[in-house]
Design a protein around this motif. Structure first.
Motif, short mmCIF file in Angstrom:
data_model
loop_
_atom_site.label_atom_id
_atom_site.label_comp_id
_atom_site.label_asym_id
_atom_site.label_seq_id
_atom_site.Cartn_x
_atom_site.Cartn_y
_atom_site.Cartn_z
N SER A 66 79.43 -18.65 -40.51
CA SER A 66 80.36 -19.92 -42.24
C SER A 66 78.87 -20.95 -42.31
O SER A 66 78.09 -21.27 -41.99
CB SER A 66 81.66 -20.79 -41.96
N PRO A 67 78.53 -20.47 -44.00
CA PRO A 67 77.51 -20.76 -44.17
C PRO A 67 77.35 -22.81 -44.60
O PRO A 67 76.79 -23.31 -44.80
CB PRO A 67 77.47 -20.39 -46.20
N ALA A 68 79.16 -22.85 -44.37
CA ALA A 68 79.22 -24.27 -45.17
C ALA A 68 79.16 -24.93 -43.57
O ALA A 68 78.91 -25.87 -43.42
CB ALA A 68 80.77 -24.69 -45.31
N ASP A 70 76.66 -23.96 -41.55
CA ASP A 70 75.68 -23.93 -40.80
C ASP A 70 75.32 -25.29 -41.41
O ASP A 70 73.84 -26.07 -41.03
CB ASP A 70 75.20 -23.29 -41.25
N PHE A 71 75.23 -25.15 -42.97
CA PHE A 71 74.76 -26.95 -43.43
C PHE A 71 75.41 -28.21 -43.18
O PHE A 71 74.78 -28.81 -42.84
CB PHE A 71 76.13 -26.54 -44.99
N LEU A 72 76.92 -28.14 -42.37
CA LEU A 72 77.13 -29.13 -42.32
C LEU A 72 76.12 -29.33 -40.35
O LEU A 72 75.75 -30.62 -40.03
CB LEU A 72 78.62 -29.01 -41.06
N LEU A 73 75.32 -28.14 -39.34
CA LEU A 73 74.48 -28.49 -38.73
C LEU A 73 73.51 -28.52 -39.22
O LEU A 73 72.80 -30.10 -38.42
CB LEU A 73 75.23 -27.44 -38.06
N GLN A 74 72.27 -28.35 -40.54
CA GLN A 74 71.41 -28.75 -40.53
C GLN A 74 71.88 -30.32 -40.93
O GLN A 74 70.57 -30.54 -40.98
CB GLN A 74 71.32 -27.25 -41.89
N ARG A 75 72.65 -30.22 -42.23
CA ARG A 75 72.45 -32.19 -41.99
C ARG A 75 72.93 -32.89 -41.31
O ARG A 75 72.19 -34.18 -40.85
CB ARG A 75 74.01 -32.55 -42.89
N GLY A 76 73.19 -31.98 -39.92
CA GLY A 76 73.27 -33.39 -38.56
C GLY A 76 71.89 -33.24 -38.22
O GLY A 76 71.43 -34.33 -37.52
N ALA A 94 81.74 -33.92 -38.47
CA ALA A 94 82.56 -32.90 -39.35
C ALA A 94 82.52 -31.49 -38.86
O ALA A 94 83.87 -30.32 -38.59
CB ALA A 94 82.48 -33.30 -40.96
N LEU A 95 81.02 -30.86 -38.08
CA LEU A 95 80.89 -29.55 -37.55
C LEU A 95 82.22 -28.63 -36.33
O LEU A 95 82.71 -28.15 -36.52
CB LEU A 95 79.62 -29.37 -37.45
#
Length: 189
Positions: A66-68, A70-76, A94-95
């Motif tokens: 899920s791109p969303a 993956d985005f949360l992972l990257q933010r973390g 959140a992830l």
């Protein structure tokens, strides 16, 4: 004329979506086969090839689907890199809330918890990560590190050996085993 194209776009979109949904199990099976093949190669690889295989495995394990997410992972990960582990915990929580079957999210949140000194939650997250992906040698290594933190060198050594069985050329694992060898196995007379 515009109405016909709108209907046509909807039909094409629905057809594409149906095709993608029907391909999902095949794609999942191919990824699993690739991961299994890479793990087998890693166990027998020379040190130079092990680096490339490790990168390939990490790339697979880093994709949530899920791109969303993956985005949360990257933010973390970005927050951890900036030295903001509490912010990382928030993003990674959140992830894990939204993607509870994504092992990498649990592993990374365990790292963030460890950084802020929350060892109990870190261990719980590592256990969850390893339930979802028992071959994640970095998570096994992290568990060994936790055992060392708890002054349990025998369990730490056992975890490091387990991780080394999967990734024989992981430098941190090798160093940890060398560091604990005399303590666990005793000194040779």
């Amino acid at each position: 004329m515009v109405a016909k194209f709108s209907k046509l776009k909807a039909i094409v979109a629905a057809t594409c979506l149906t095709a993608l949904i029907s391909l999902a199990p095949q794609v999942e099976a191919q990824v699993a086969k690739t991961e299994t093949d890479l793990l087998a190669q890693l166990a027998d690889a020379d040190p130079k090839d092990a680096v490339a295989i490790d990168r390939a495995l990490q790339a697979i394990w880093r994709k949530s689907g899920s791109p969303a997410m993956d985005f949360l992972l990257q933010r973390g990960l970005d927050a951890l890199e900036r030295g903001e582990p509490r912010m990382a915990v928030e993003h990674l929580t959140a992830l894990t809330d939204h993607a509870p079957d994504f092992a990498k999210g649990w592993y990374e949140r365990a790292r963030a918890y460890f950084t802020v000194g929350l060892f109990g939650p870190a261990v719980a997250d590592l256990e969850r990560a390893l339930t979802l992906n028992p071959n994640d040698y970095n998570a096994i290594f992290a568990l060994g590190t936790m055992f060392e933190q708890f002054n349990d060198p025998d369990r730490a050594y056992e975890a490091y050996q387990r991780a080394q069985a999967i990734h024989p050329h992981h430098e941190q694992i090798t160093s940890a085993l060398e560091r604990l060898k005399d303590t666990v196995e005793g000194k040779e007379l």
